[in-house]
Design a protein around this motif. Structure first.
Motif, PDB file in Angstrom:
ATOM      1  N   ILE A   7       0.865  -1.088  -0.070  1.00 31.47           N
ATOM      2  CA  ILE A   7       0.004  -0.043  -0.012  1.00 31.47           C
ATOM      3  C   ILE A   7       1.061   1.294  -0.105  1.00 31.47           C
ATOM      4  CG2 ILE A   7      -1.859   1.390   1.143  1.00 31.47           C
ATOM      5  CD1 ILE A   7      -2.623  -1.548   2.604  1.00 31.47           C
ATOM      6  N   ALA A   8       0.572   2.162  -0.886  1.00 35.16           N
ATOM      7  CA  ALA A   8       1.110   3.376  -0.915  1.00 35.16           C
ATOM      8  C   ALA A   8       0.379   4.414  -0.146  1.00 35.16           C
ATOM      9  CB  ALA A   8       1.299   4.026  -2.189  1.00 35.16           C
ATOM     10  N   VAL A   9       0.644   4.899   1.026  1.00 32.16           N
ATOM     11  CA  VAL A   9      -0.008   5.908   1.582  1.00 32.16           C
ATOM     12  C   VAL A   9       0.481   7.286   1.685  1.00 32.16           C
ATOM     13  CG1 VAL A   9      -0.619   6.631   4.268  1.00 32.16           C
ATOM     14  CG2 VAL A   9      -0.217   4.049   3.592  1.00 32.16           C
ATOM     15  N   LEU A  10      -0.474   8.061   1.090  1.00 34.64           N
ATOM     16  CA  LEU A  10      -0.053   9.508   0.738  1.00 34.64           C
ATOM     17  C   LEU A  10      -0.646  10.299   1.836  1.00 34.64           C
ATOM     18  CD1 LEU A  10      -1.457   9.675  -3.194  1.00 34.64           C
ATOM     19  CD2 LEU A  10       0.607   8.688  -1.987  1.00 34.64           C
ATOM     20  N   LEU A  11       0.623  11.036   2.484  1.00 32.82           N
ATOM     21  CA  LEU A  11       0.266  11.954   3.338  1.00 32.82           C
ATOM     22  C   LEU A  11       0.543  13.489   3.159  1.00 32.82           C
ATOM     23  CD1 LEU A  11      -0.304  12.601   6.636  1.00 32.82           C
ATOM     24  CD2 LEU A  11       2.159  11.728   6.812  1.00 32.82           C
ATOM     25  N   ALA A  12      -0.537  14.105   3.058  1.00 30.09           N
ATOM     26  CA  ALA A  12      -0.635  15.641   2.941  1.00 30.09           C
ATOM     27  C   ALA A  12      -0.454  16.317   4.165  1.00 30.09           C
ATOM     28  CB  ALA A  12      -1.574  16.241   2.078  1.00 30.09           C
ATOM     29  N   TYR A  38       4.448   8.267   1.509  1.00 33.04           N
ATOM     30  CA  TYR A  38       4.845   9.371   0.784  1.00 33.04           C
ATOM     31  C   TYR A  38       4.282  10.708   1.254  1.00 33.04           C
ATOM     32  CZ  TYR A  38       6.219   5.964  -2.801  1.00 33.04           C
ATOM     33  OH  TYR A  38       6.755   4.784  -3.328  1.00 33.04           O
ATOM     34  N   VAL A  39       5.166  11.387   1.687  1.00 33.81           N
ATOM     35  CA  VAL A  39       4.953  12.811   2.310  1.00 33.81           C
ATOM     36  C   VAL A  39       5.093  13.951   1.533  1.00 33.81           C
ATOM     37  CG1 VAL A  39       5.202  14.305   4.667  1.00 33.81           C
ATOM     38  CG2 VAL A  39       5.622  11.585   4.644  1.00 33.81           C
ATOM     39  N   ASN A  77      -2.474  19.509  -2.591  1.00 30.05           N
ATOM     40  CA  ASN A  77      -1.258  18.807  -1.908  1.00 30.05           C
ATOM     41  C   ASN A  77      -1.477  17.336  -2.122  1.00 30.05           C
ATOM     42  OD1 ASN A  77       0.928  18.192  -0.674  1.00 30.05           O
ATOM     43  ND2 ASN A  77       0.583  18.964   1.318  1.00 30.05           N
ATOM     44  N   PHE A  78      -2.810  16.780  -1.905  1.00 23.12           N
ATOM     45  CA  PHE A  78      -2.847  15.392  -2.449  1.00 23.12           C
ATOM     46  C   PHE A  78      -2.787  15.152  -3.863  1.00 23.12           C
ATOM     47  CE2 PHE A  78      -5.186  14.611   1.699  1.00 23.12           C
ATOM     48  CZ  PHE A  78      -4.517  13.934   2.085  1.00 23.12           C
ATOM     49  N   PHE A  79      -3.254  16.113  -4.663  1.00 28.89           N
ATOM     50  CA  PHE A  79      -3.247  15.963  -6.008  1.00 28.89           C
ATOM     51  C   PHE A  79      -1.682  15.890  -6.384  1.00 28.89           C
ATOM     52  CE2 PHE A  79      -3.013  17.982 -10.509  1.00 28.89           C
ATOM     53  CZ  PHE A  79      -3.837  16.841 -11.063  1.00 28.89           C
ATOM     54  N   ARG A  80      -0.887  16.759  -5.971  1.00 27.60           N
ATOM     55  CA  ARG A  80       0.756  16.614  -6.153  1.00 27.60           C
ATOM     56  C   ARG A  80       1.268  15.168  -5.719  1.00 27.60           C
ATOM     57  NH1 ARG A  80       5.601  18.170  -2.530  1.00 27.60           N
ATOM     58  NH2 ARG A  80       7.377  18.070  -4.195  1.00 27.60           N
ATOM     59  N   ALA A  96      -3.817  10.211   3.671  1.00 26.91           N
ATOM     60  CA  ALA A  96      -3.673  10.375   5.217  1.00 26.91           C
ATOM     61  C   ALA A  96      -3.694  11.536   5.544  1.00 26.91           C
ATOM     62  CB  ALA A  96      -2.481   9.250   6.041  1.00 26.91           C
ATOM     63  N   ASP A  97      -4.406  12.184   6.494  1.00 31.22           N
ATOM     64  CA  ASP A  97      -4.391  13.418   6.916  1.00 31.22           C
ATOM     65  C   ASP A  97      -3.238  13.578   8.194  1.00 31.22           C
ATOM     66  OD1 ASP A  97      -6.154  14.670   5.540  1.00 31.22           O
ATOM     67  OD2 ASP A  97      -7.742  14.341   6.905  1.00 31.22           O
ATOM     68  N   GLN A  98      -2.577  14.544   8.345  1.00 30.21           N
ATOM     69  CA  GLN A  98      -1.675  14.630   9.267  1.00 30.21           C
ATOM     70  C   GLN A  98      -1.996  14.390  10.801  1.00 30.21           C
ATOM     71  OE1 GLN A  98      -0.051  18.550   8.503  1.00 30.21           O
ATOM     72  NE2 GLN A  98      -1.479  19.509   9.823  1.00 30.21           N
ATOM     73  N   ASP A  99      -3.236  14.559  10.925  1.00 29.29           N
ATOM     74  CA  ASP A  99      -3.498  14.533  12.353  1.00 29.29           C
ATOM     75  C   ASP A  99      -4.496  13.383  12.598  1.00 29.29           C
ATOM     76  OD1 ASP A  99      -5.574  15.606  10.884  1.00 29.29           O
ATOM     77  OD2 ASP A  99      -6.305  17.337  12.070  1.00 29.29           O
ATOM     78  N   ASP A 100      -4.501  12.311  11.995  1.00 32.50           N
ATOM     79  CA  ASP A 100      -5.228  11.225  12.141  1.00 32.50           C
ATOM     80  C   ASP A 100      -4.371  10.259  12.905  1.00 32.50           C
ATOM     81  OD1 ASP A 100      -7.491  12.300  10.564  1.00 32.50           O
ATOM     82  OD2 ASP A 100      -7.163  11.090   8.853  1.00 32.50           O
ATOM     83  N   ILE A 101      -4.897   9.462  13.621  1.00 31.27           N
ATOM     84  CA  ILE A 101      -4.387   8.184  14.443  1.00 31.27           C
ATOM     85  C   ILE A 101      -5.151   7.272  13.803  1.00 31.27           C
ATOM     86  CG2 ILE A 101      -3.465   7.280  16.354  1.00 31.27           C
ATOM     87  CD1 ILE A 101      -2.414  10.206  15.775  1.00 31.27           C
ATOM     88  N   TRP A 102      -4.348   6.049  13.132  1.00 34.40           N
ATOM     89  CA  TRP A 102      -4.820   5.113  12.725  1.00 34.40           C
ATOM     90  C   TRP A 102      -4.946   3.766  13.599  1.00 34.40           C
ATOM     91  CZ3 TRP A 102      -3.208   4.540   6.811  1.00 34.40           C
ATOM     92  CH2 TRP A 102      -3.645   5.648   6.064  1.00 34.40           C
TER      93      TRP A 102
END
Length: 116
Positions: A7-12, A38-39, A77-80, A96-102
């Motif tokens: 899984i690629a996780v995209l974090l903006a 990926y941040v 930012n996500f589009f980037r 992923a948002d920067q302030d979520d805890i999974w």
């Protein structure tokens, strides 16, 4: 042996230093999946970019996109991230948002749901 989903996780992120460490650790601690984070950090004034660059030095599965862009919001930012990350090696992509805890089973549950 069953296939472990890649899984690629995209974090903006933007001025997210206060939260991003806990969020990234909750992503890295996912069970029964292999993740690469990926941040993309929008121009920030709180050291978010330097912090995630430091994490990337000790975690091979954290990739930080080049810094310097001002995206003006989470959507651009996500589009980037979507535009610049090569998804060829991944089974799934997650945002992923920067302030979520999974929860540790968030991604494995999502994969199971999507594969049925």
């Amino acid at each position: 042996m069953s296939h472990i989903p890649e899984i690629a996780v995209l974090l903006a992120a933007y001025n997210g230093r206060e939260w991003v460490e806990e969020q990234i650790h909750s992503i890295l601690n996912q069970k029964n999946v292999a993740v690469t984070v990926y941040v993309s950090v929008d121009l920030s004034a709180d050291g978010t970019h330097d912090f995630v660059k430091g994490l990337a030095l000790t975690h091979r599965n954290i990739k930080v996109l080049p810094y310097g862009g001002c995206f003006g919001g989470a959507a651009p930012n996500f589009f980037r991230l979507i535009r610049e990350v090569d998804f060829f090696a991944y089974d799934y992509v997650s945002l992923a948002d920067q302030d979520d805890i999974w929860n540790v089973d968030k991604l494995s549950n999502a994969c199971r749901f999507l594969s049925t």
